[in-house]
Design an enzyme around this catalytic site. Structure first.
Site, PDB file in Angstrom:
ATOM      1  N   GLY A  35       6.629   5.140   8.322  1.00 52.43           N
ATOM      2  CA  GLY A  35       5.790   6.321   8.376  1.00 52.43           C
ATOM      3  C   GLY A  35       5.963   7.032   9.699  1.00 52.43           C
ATOM      4  O   GLY A  35       7.010   6.909  10.356  1.00 52.43           O
ATOM      5  N   SER A  36       4.941   7.749  10.100  1.00 50.36           N
ATOM      6  CA  SER A  36       5.048   8.571  11.303  1.00 50.36           C
ATOM      7  C   SER A  36       4.999   7.712  12.568  1.00 50.36           C
ATOM      8  O   SER A  36       4.436   6.607  12.575  1.00 50.36           O
ATOM      9  CB  SER A  36       3.914   9.586  11.329  1.00 50.36           C
ATOM     10  OG  SER A  36       2.681   8.904  11.351  1.00 50.36           O
ATOM     11  N   THR A  37       5.564   8.251  13.617  1.00 54.73           N
ATOM     12  CA  THR A  37       5.545   7.546  14.902  1.00 54.73           C
ATOM     13  C   THR A  37       4.112   7.374  15.402  1.00 54.73           C
ATOM     14  O   THR A  37       3.756   6.325  15.948  1.00 54.73           O
ATOM     15  CB  THR A  37       6.421   8.307  15.918  1.00 54.73           C
ATOM     16  OG1 THR A  37       7.785   8.209  15.460  1.00 54.73           O
ATOM     17  CG2 THR A  37       6.320   7.724  17.313  1.00 54.73           C
TER      18      THR A  37
ATOM     19  N   GLU B 218       9.473   1.481  10.867  1.00 59.49           N
ATOM     20  CA  GLU B 218      10.513   2.495  10.606  1.00 59.49           C
ATOM     21  C   GLU B 218       9.819   3.842  10.726  1.00 59.49           C
ATOM     22  O   GLU B 218       8.999   4.199   9.880  1.00 59.49           O
ATOM     23  CB  GLU B 218      11.073   2.316   9.187  1.00 59.49           C
ATOM     24  CG  GLU B 218      11.880   1.057   8.982  1.00 59.49           C
ATOM     25  CD  GLU B 218      13.231   1.108   9.669  1.00 59.49           C
ATOM     26  OE1 GLU B 218      13.687   2.204  10.013  1.00 59.49           O
ATOM     27  OE2 GLU B 218      13.821   0.035   9.879  1.00 59.49           O
TER      28      GLU B 218
ATOM     29  N   CYS C 192      13.432  11.136   7.028  1.00 63.88           N
ATOM     30  CA  CYS C 192      13.446  10.708   8.428  1.00 63.88           C
ATOM     31  C   CYS C 192      14.838  10.848   9.038  1.00 63.88           C
ATOM     32  O   CYS C 192      14.971  11.071  10.231  1.00 63.88           O
ATOM     33  CB  CYS C 192      12.976   9.266   8.518  1.00 63.88           C
ATOM     34  SG  CYS C 192      13.926   8.177   7.443  1.00 63.88           S
TER      35      CYS C 192
ATOM     36  N   GLU D 160       9.328  16.468  14.960  1.00 63.76           N
ATOM     37  CA  GLU D 160       9.746  16.303  13.568  1.00 63.76           C
ATOM     38  C   GLU D 160       8.978  17.294  12.695  1.00 63.76           C
ATOM     39  O   GLU D 160       7.753  17.237  12.624  1.00 63.76           O
ATOM     40  CB  GLU D 160       9.462  14.859  13.127  1.00 63.76           C
ATOM     41  CG  GLU D 160      10.111  14.495  11.836  1.00 63.76           C
ATOM     42  CD  GLU D 160       9.787  13.070  11.408  1.00 63.76           C
ATOM     43  OE1 GLU D 160       8.624  12.643  11.542  1.00 63.76           O
ATOM     44  OE2 GLU D 160      10.712  12.392  10.921  1.00 63.76           O
TER      45      GLU D 160
ATOM     46  N   ALA E  60       1.343   6.957  13.653  1.00 67.88           N
ATOM     47  CA  ALA E  60       0.710   5.830  12.958  1.00 67.88           C
ATOM     48  C   ALA E  60       1.373   4.517  13.377  1.00 67.88           C
ATOM     49  O   ALA E  60       0.703   3.495  13.561  1.00 67.88           O
ATOM     50  CB  ALA E  60       0.814   6.023  11.449  1.00 67.88           C
ATOM     51  N   GLY E  61       2.689   4.548  13.577  1.00 64.33           N
ATOM     52  CA  GLY E  61       3.419   3.338  13.976  1.00 64.33           C
ATOM     53  C   GLY E  61       2.913   2.791  15.311  1.00 64.33           C
ATOM     54  O   GLY E  61       2.805   1.575  15.490  1.00 64.33           O
TER      55      GLY E  61
ATOM     56  N   LYS F  25       0.845  -1.205   0.000  1.00 65.18           N
ATOM     57  CA  LYS F  25       0.000   0.000   0.000  1.00 65.18           C
ATOM     58  C   LYS F  25       0.873   1.244   0.000  1.00 65.18           C
ATOM     59  O   LYS F  25       1.387   1.656   1.040  1.00 65.18           O
ATOM     60  CB  LYS F  25      -0.931   0.053   1.220  1.00 65.18           C
ATOM     61  CG  LYS F  25      -2.003   1.137   1.035  1.00 65.18           C
ATOM     62  CD  LYS F  25      -2.620   1.625   2.303  1.00 65.18           C
ATOM     63  CE  LYS F  25      -1.834   2.680   2.998  1.00 65.18           C
ATOM     64  NZ  LYS F  25      -1.605   3.937   2.254  1.00 65.18           N
TER      65      LYS F  25
HETATM   66  P1  NAD Z   1       2.051   8.583   7.840  1.00 67.02           P
HETATM   67  O1  NAD Z   1       2.320   7.767   9.038  1.00 67.02           O
HETATM   68  O2  NAD Z   1       0.938   9.565   7.897  1.00 67.02           O
HETATM   69  O3  NAD Z   1       1.697   7.637   6.586  1.00 67.02           O
HETATM   70  C1  NAD Z   1       2.586   6.653   6.109  1.00 67.02           C
HETATM   71  C2  NAD Z   1       1.805   5.577   5.375  1.00 67.02           C
HETATM   72  O4  NAD Z   1       0.989   4.861   6.299  1.00 67.02           O
HETATM   73  C3  NAD Z   1       0.826   6.079   4.312  1.00 67.02           C
HETATM   74  O5  NAD Z   1       0.770   5.120   3.285  1.00 67.02           O
HETATM   75  C4  NAD Z   1      -0.493   6.144   5.069  1.00 67.02           C
HETATM   76  O6  NAD Z   1      -1.609   6.057   4.212  1.00 67.02           O
HETATM   77  C5  NAD Z   1      -0.389   4.931   5.970  1.00 67.02           C
HETATM   78  N1  NAD Z   1      -1.080   4.985   7.248  1.00 67.02           N
HETATM   79  C6  NAD Z   1      -1.205   6.046   8.090  1.00 67.02           C
HETATM   80  N2  NAD Z   1      -1.835   5.674   9.221  1.00 67.02           N
HETATM   81  C7  NAD Z   1      -2.089   4.352   9.100  1.00 67.02           C
HETATM   82  C8  NAD Z   1      -2.710   3.376   9.949  1.00 67.02           C
HETATM   83  N3  NAD Z   1      -3.198   3.701  11.154  1.00 67.02           N
HETATM   84  N4  NAD Z   1      -2.798   2.115   9.514  1.00 67.02           N
HETATM   85  C9  NAD Z   1      -2.296   1.757   8.300  1.00 67.02           C
HETATM   86  N5  NAD Z   1      -1.720   2.630   7.455  1.00 67.02           N
HETATM   87  C10 NAD Z   1      -1.604   3.907   7.849  1.00 67.02           C
HETATM   88  O7  NAD Z   1       3.421   9.255   7.443  1.00 67.02           O
HETATM   89  P2  NAD Z   1       3.723  10.340   6.308  1.00 67.02           P
HETATM   90  O8  NAD Z   1       3.384  11.685   6.808  1.00 67.02           O
HETATM   91  O9  NAD Z   1       3.148   9.874   5.014  1.00 67.02           O
HETATM   92  O10 NAD Z   1       5.330  10.168   6.191  1.00 67.02           O
HETATM   93  C11 NAD Z   1       6.251  10.879   6.914  1.00 67.02           C
HETATM   94  C12 NAD Z   1       6.764  10.069   8.102  1.00 67.02           C
HETATM   95  O11 NAD Z   1       7.452   8.904   7.663  1.00 67.02           O
HETATM   96  C13 NAD Z   1       7.776  10.857   8.913  1.00 67.02           C
HETATM   97  O12 NAD Z   1       7.500  10.715  10.276  1.00 67.02           O
HETATM   98  C14 NAD Z   1       9.100  10.190   8.559  1.00 67.02           C
HETATM   99  O13 NAD Z   1      10.098  10.348   9.523  1.00 67.02           O
HETATM  100  C15 NAD Z   1       8.689   8.780   8.395  1.00 67.02           C
HETATM  101  N6  NAD Z   1       9.693   8.036   7.626  1.00 67.02           N
HETATM  102  C16 NAD Z   1      10.495   7.139   8.289  1.00 67.02           C
HETATM  103  C17 NAD Z   1      11.483   6.435   7.602  1.00 67.02           C
HETATM  104  C18 NAD Z   1      12.374   5.443   8.296  1.00 67.02           C
HETATM  105  O14 NAD Z   1      13.032   4.662   7.610  1.00 67.02           O
HETATM  106  N7  NAD Z   1      12.451   5.423   9.610  1.00 67.02           N
HETATM  107  C19 NAD Z   1      11.643   6.646   6.226  1.00 67.02           C
HETATM  108  C20 NAD Z   1      10.825   7.564   5.593  1.00 67.02           C
HETATM  109  C21 NAD Z   1       9.848   8.251   6.307  1.00 67.02           C
END
Ligand code: NAD
Length: 485
Positions: free
Chosen positions: A228-230, A250, A284, A383, A232-233, A176
């Site tokens: 993605g974001s902390t 990550e 990130c 961030e 959401a993680g 996705k």
């Molecule tokens: P985000 O968490 O909003 O979204 C990331 C992805 O997850 C998207 O595809 C989104 O649709 C999906 N998503 C969001 N919430 C979800 C949930 N509850 N369940 C399932 N899927 C969900 O992040 P963003 O704003 O798109 O990206 C930026 C973030 O990503 C920053 O915090 C950045 O630091 C992080 N990031 C981390 C790394 C790493 O390797 N550590 C690399 C790149 C980006």
């Protein structure tokens, strides 16, 4: 840019379950440049069903790792063959400067594909050994159906970092991508199909958060690999925990670059700056906190300001551009709100802080340096995900380490010094998953990468990255058993 009217599910381009579309909007022109169908829950269900069937019935999990690796190698070649087009596609989707995108968003993914393709011939999936009580086989088997979920900032890089080890393991994947960057994901699907990936092994479901949640919670998904974001993680970790589903995360970062008191700025800044404001600050691993010795503070600030003034801001597709537009209007709003917060907190803007002159269309923000920053300020703790740096003074090496560690994140970091071993001593004390000592290379694809603290769970890349997609099985064998060659 190419639009799509079908979804890649089960190895075919199929009719989507709804008429909803995702509009891909250029961060430069603010105009819609392509559309793709938005995947709905019903599409995710189809994709998971196809992935489960491909896993249960084969042939993918039963092929040899070398055969699976050969498919990854073909995809790598195909991406490399159209490097310029793919870089422009990604820059056009999300605003990454095309020169940087060519290297980090296209060449780097091919290195990742190649690395895991190579592991297909060298990694020991089976280990026969003498156990304490008799002969034992420890075998590493694919985890099953994988949900791979990625953000928009380095889309193909993250796809490669998840799909390569997952597919090499023999697992099947429902991918996705973020709704901002579905085009490179669909192109990747085409390249995998051309490379002979069997039907069902990979499906691509571009969609937003709610559909992502449905995928995470799907009972037939065995493992979630999320970047993605902390925020959401944490939700995803909790959802997986409730189902005892495997997961790796990550997440965000707020990395500190430490300039030690003996640093040669002419040597250090060319290594540091590309990692401080990389990918428009939407990375990130950006070194967004710069720790400067108090008695060299003004010298450091002056040198940093000079570097920032040299950065060309503009159209991401211009090869001279160093800082392009942010991905979306909401991202520019977010970054601008942090610039206001920084000023309200008492920090001062040394350079930047506004929108660049002459760029009336597009979501641009000037590269910005804050000085007089205290590490407790929100601009030092949170961030921002834009081209905004905070320069923080420190009094001793121990103080620099304390400040670097005073963060809920622990993804990356760096130190610059005339003495490599002194730098290594600092590296050993900072609680992060990755570190640079007098280096400009934040990630080595053959070595583990990931976060301490709220920056993540698990390690991607290297053998660790493959093991995220493997289950270990111990088989106790009868006395005297010898494995067939
Ligand atoms: P985000 O968490 O909003 O979204 C990331 C992805 O997850 C998207 O595809 C989104 O649709 C999906 N998503 C969001 N919430 C979800 C949930 N509850 N369940 C399932 N899927 C969900 O992040 P963003 O704003 O798109 O990206 C930026 C973030 O990503 C920053 O915090 C950045 O630091 C992080 N990031 C981390 C790394 C790493 O390797 N550590 C690399 C790149 C980006």
């Amino acid at each position: 840019m190419k639009s799509y009217d079908r979804l890649f599910i089960g190895g075919e381009w199929v009719e989507p379950s709804s008429t909803n579309v995702i509009e891909v909007v250029s961060p430069m022109t603010e105009e819609v440049v392509a559309t793709v169908p938005e995947a709905m829950e019903a599409d995710v269900d189809r994709a998971v069903e196809a992935a489960k069937r491909a896993f249960d019935e084969g042939p993918w999990p039963r092929m040899t790792p070398a055969e699976r690796g050969a498919v990854l190698a073909k995809v790598s070649d195909a991406v490399r063959n159209e490097m310029g087009d793919v870089a422009e596609l990604i820059s056009g989707e999300m605003g990454s400067p095309v020169s940087w995108a060519t290297m980090a968003q296209v060449l780097a993914p091919t290195m990742i594909f190649d690395y895991y393709a190579g592991l297909g011939s060298t990694f020991a999936f089976d280990e026969f050994k003498d156990g304490l009580l008799g002969p034992v086989l420890v075998t590493k088997e694919p985890v099953g159906v994988v949900a791979a979920i990625t953000p928009w900032n380095v889309p193909l890089f993250l796809a490669a970092s998840k799909l390569s080890p997952a597919l090499l393991s023999g697992s099947t994947v429902v991918f996705k991508p973020s709704p901002e960057t579905p085009l490179d994901a669909n192109r990747l699907a085409e390249l995998f199909a051309d490379a002979g990936l069997p039907p069902g092994v990979l499906s691509v479901v571009p969609a937003g958060r709610e559909v992502g949640e449905h995928l995470v919670n799907h009972p037939d998904v065995n493992k979630v690999s999320f970047t993605g974001s902390t925020a959401a993680g944490k939700k995803i970790g909790a959802a997986c925990g409730a189902q005892l589903k495997r997961f790796s995360l990550e997440l965000g970062g707020k990395s500190a670059a430490v300039l030690l008191d003996d640093v040669n700025l002419d040597e250090a800044l060319p290594l540091l700056m590309p990692n401080a404001i990389m990918n428009n600050g939407e990375a990130c691993i950006s070194q967004t906190r710069i720790l400067a010795p108090r008695d060299r503070y003004s010298e450091v600030v002056e040198a940093l300001v000079e570097q920032v003034k040299l950065m060309k801001v503009g159209d991401a597709l211009d090869p001279e551009t160093v800082v392009g537009p942010l991905v979306a209007e909401r991202q520019r709003d977010r970054v601008e709100s942090y610039i206001r917060i920084g000023q309200e907190e008492g920090a001062k803007v040394a350079v930047g802080g506004g929108r660049p002159a002459g760029l009336d269309k597009g979501w641009y923000v000037e590269p910005t340096i804050f000085v007089d920053v205290d590490n407790s300020m929100r601009i030092a703790q949170e961030e921002i995900f834009g081209p905004v740096l905070a320069v923080i003074p420190y009094d001793s090496d121990a103080d620099a380490v304390r400040i670097a560690n005073d963060s809920s994140y622990g993804l990356c970091g760096s130190v610059y010094t005339a003495d490599d071993d002194r730098g290594l001593g600092i590296a050993r004390q900072v609680r992060t998953g990755t570190y640079m000592v007098n280096s400009g290379i934040p990630i080595d694809f053959s070595s583990p990468f990931g976060g301490y603290k709220e920056s993540g769970v698990g390690r991607e890349f290297g053998v660790d990255g493959l093991e995220l997609f493997l289950e270990k099985k111990t088989v106790n064998l009868p006395a005297g058993y010898t494995p067939k060659p």
